[in-house]
Design a protein around this motif. Structure first.
Motif, PDB file in Angstrom:
ATOM      1  N   ASP A   1       0.826  -1.215   0.000  1.00  0.00           N
ATOM      2  CA  ASP A   1       0.000   0.000   0.000  1.00  0.00           C
ATOM      3  C   ASP A   1       0.857   1.261   0.000  1.00  0.00           C
ATOM      4  OD1 ASP A   1      -2.462  -1.180  -0.009  1.00  0.00           O
ATOM      5  OD2 ASP A   1      -2.841  -0.911   2.129  1.00  0.00           O
ATOM      6  N   PHE A   2       2.023   1.154   0.622  1.00  0.00           N
ATOM      7  CA  PHE A   2       2.921   2.298   0.709  1.00  0.00           C
ATOM      8  C   PHE A   2       4.216   1.992  -0.061  1.00  0.00           C
ATOM      9  CE2 PHE A   2       0.027   3.618   4.034  1.00  0.00           C
ATOM     10  CZ  PHE A   2      -0.028   4.996   3.840  1.00  0.00           C
ATOM     11  N   PHE A   3       5.293   1.634   0.623  1.00  0.00           N
ATOM     12  CA  PHE A   3       6.606   1.573  -0.018  1.00  0.00           C
ATOM     13  C   PHE A   3       7.005   0.200  -0.549  1.00  0.00           C
ATOM     14  CE2 PHE A   3       6.663   5.353   2.651  1.00  0.00           C
ATOM     15  CZ  PHE A   3       7.026   6.293   1.698  1.00  0.00           C
ATOM     16  N   GLY A   4       6.272  -0.847  -0.264  1.00  0.00           N
ATOM     17  CA  GLY A   4       6.541  -2.178  -0.825  1.00  0.00           C
ATOM     18  C   GLY A   4       7.990  -2.599  -0.692  1.00  0.00           C
ATOM     19  N   VAL A   5       8.508  -2.579   0.529  1.00  0.00           N
ATOM     20  CA  VAL A   5       9.943  -2.792   0.732  1.00  0.00           C
ATOM     21  C   VAL A   5      10.415  -4.208   0.414  1.00  0.00           C
ATOM     22  CG1 VAL A   5      10.077  -0.908   2.403  1.00  0.00           C
ATOM     23  CG2 VAL A   5       9.779  -3.257   3.220  1.00  0.00           C
ATOM     24  N   ASP A   6       9.505  -5.185   0.379  1.00  0.00           N
ATOM     25  CA  ASP A   6       9.935  -6.534  -0.014  1.00  0.00           C
ATOM     26  C   ASP A   6      10.431  -6.542  -1.456  1.00  0.00           C
ATOM     27  OD1 ASP A   6       9.428  -7.663   2.452  1.00  0.00           O
ATOM     28  OD2 ASP A   6       7.439  -8.410   1.903  1.00  0.00           O
ATOM     29  N   LYS A   7       9.729  -5.821  -2.323  1.00  0.00           N
ATOM     30  CA  LYS A   7      10.117  -5.740  -3.733  1.00  0.00           C
ATOM     31  C   LYS A   7      11.072  -4.579  -4.009  1.00  0.00           C
ATOM     32  CE  LYS A   7       5.645  -7.496  -5.198  1.00  0.00           C
ATOM     33  NZ  LYS A   7       4.339  -7.088  -5.698  1.00  0.00           N
ATOM     34  N   HIS A   8      11.011  -3.556  -3.172  1.00  0.00           N
ATOM     35  CA  HIS A   8      11.801  -2.334  -3.388  1.00  0.00           C
ATOM     36  C   HIS A   8      12.495  -1.933  -2.094  1.00  0.00           C
ATOM     37  CE1 HIS A   8       9.669  -1.993  -7.188  1.00  0.00           C
ATOM     38  NE2 HIS A   8       8.548  -2.195  -6.505  1.00  0.00           N
TER      39      HIS A   8
ATOM     40  N   ALA B   1      17.171  16.685  -8.705  1.00  0.00           N
ATOM     41  CA  ALA B   1      17.683  15.317  -8.632  1.00  0.00           C
ATOM     42  C   ALA B   1      16.633  14.350  -9.150  1.00  0.00           C
ATOM     43  CB  ALA B   1      18.032  14.973  -7.183  1.00  0.00           C
ATOM     44  N   ASP B   2      17.086  13.153  -9.484  1.00  0.00           N
ATOM     45  CA  ASP B   2      16.181  12.057  -9.801  1.00  0.00           C
ATOM     46  C   ASP B   2      15.973  11.254  -8.523  1.00  0.00           C
ATOM     47  OD1 ASP B   2      15.850  12.702 -12.456  1.00  0.00           O
ATOM     48  OD2 ASP B   2      17.327  11.253 -13.190  1.00  0.00           O
ATOM     49  N   LEU B   3      14.717  11.151  -8.095  1.00  0.00           N
ATOM     50  CA  LEU B   3      14.359  10.361  -6.922  1.00  0.00           C
ATOM     51  C   LEU B   3      13.648   9.102  -7.398  1.00  0.00           C
ATOM     52  CD1 LEU B   3      14.058   9.970  -3.851  1.00  0.00           C
ATOM     53  CD2 LEU B   3      11.956  11.346  -3.985  1.00  0.00           C
ATOM     54  N   THR B   4      14.146   7.950  -6.970  1.00  0.00           N
ATOM     55  CA  THR B   4      13.554   6.665  -7.335  1.00  0.00           C
ATOM     56  C   THR B   4      12.981   6.005  -6.090  1.00  0.00           C
ATOM     57  OG1 THR B   4      15.158   6.397  -9.127  1.00  0.00           O
ATOM     58  CG2 THR B   4      13.969   4.424  -8.419  1.00  0.00           C
ATOM     59  N   ILE B   5      11.668   5.793  -6.117  1.00  0.00           N
ATOM     60  CA  ILE B   5      10.961   5.081  -5.059  1.00  0.00           C
ATOM     61  C   ILE B   5      10.085   4.040  -5.737  1.00  0.00           C
ATOM     62  CG2 ILE B   5       9.262   5.263  -3.188  1.00  0.00           C
ATOM     63  CD1 ILE B   5      10.130   8.176  -2.801  1.00  0.00           C
ATOM     64  N   LYS B   6      10.094   2.823  -5.240  1.00  0.00           N
ATOM     65  CA  LYS B   6       9.310   1.712  -5.808  1.00  0.00           C
ATOM     66  C   LYS B   6       9.611   1.512  -7.298  1.00  0.00           C
ATOM     67  CE  LYS B   6       5.116   0.821  -4.367  1.00  0.00           C
ATOM     68  NZ  LYS B   6       3.675   0.921  -4.018  1.00  0.00           N
ATOM     69  N   GLY B   7      10.851   1.745  -7.688  1.00  0.00           N
ATOM     70  CA  GLY B   7      11.265   1.546  -9.077  1.00  0.00           C
ATOM     71  C   GLY B   7      10.803   2.644 -10.025  1.00  0.00           C
TER      72      GLY B   7
END
Length: 188
Positions: free
Chosen positions: A96-103, A125-131
């Protein structure tokens, strides 16, 4: 042959000078901190996230670049205790939020820096969250071996839509703000 040696020596000196003036300063991941605040209609929550690694690049003591990796599995709520803390930490780490298992990591790579003078800069800057990578602009202040930045991140740009009024109707007072705030204190 003598001219060739002279040219080679000149190139070596020029290259050596360029390398000597550019400095990569690794951050101290134990002393550097990221504090977050997420707000909703009925209040807010706050916490921390830790760095895996990071480097600031300087040329002649001027900020010229930076790259950082954040350990998203370290999301930690600091304003709650007990089961409330455990439940919110778990929800923030879920899909639902950051999906840390995959990301498990997020990344920030400086792309454009404008020097405002007196140790302050504007960074794009380039910010990458959850791919998902999106540009973000923020101010940063560098003094000695520290740097402080404040960022507002629109979570919906990274497919984090849970209880966003822009994607769901009839949430009443259960709305969570789309933006969350980060205060970053770097030690290097």
């Amino acid at each position: 042959m003598k001219n060739l040696k002279t040219i080679a020596l000149a190139l070596l000196v020029a290259f050596g000078t360029t390398v000597a003036t550019a400095q990569n300063k690794k951050i101290n991941v134990e002393k550097s901190k990221i504090n977050w605040v997420g707000k909703k209609l009925t209040g807010e929550h706050s916490g921390t996230i830790t760095f895996k690694e990071g480097t600031l690049v300087f040329t002649k003591n001027k900020l010229k670049g930076g790259t950082f990796t954040v350990d998203m599995t370290s999301i930690n709520t600091t304003d709650l205790t007990g089961d409330y803390k455990k439940n919110l930490d778990g929800h923030l780490k879920a899909d639902d939020f950051f999906g840390v298992d995959k990301h498990p990591t997020a990344k920030l790579d400086f792309k454009l820096i404008s020097d405002n003078g007196d140790g302050t800069y504007n960074v794009t800057a380039d910010l990458t969250i959850k791919g998902i990578t999106k540009p973000i602009t923020f101010p940063i202040t560098v003094k000695g071996n520290t740097a402080i930045a404040k960022l507002n991140v629109d979570r919906t740009k990274y497919d984090i839509k849970y209880k966003s009024k822009n994607f769901f109707e009839n949430l009443g007072d259960n709305v969570i703000n789309d933006e969350f705030e980060l205060t970053v204190n770097l030690q290097f």
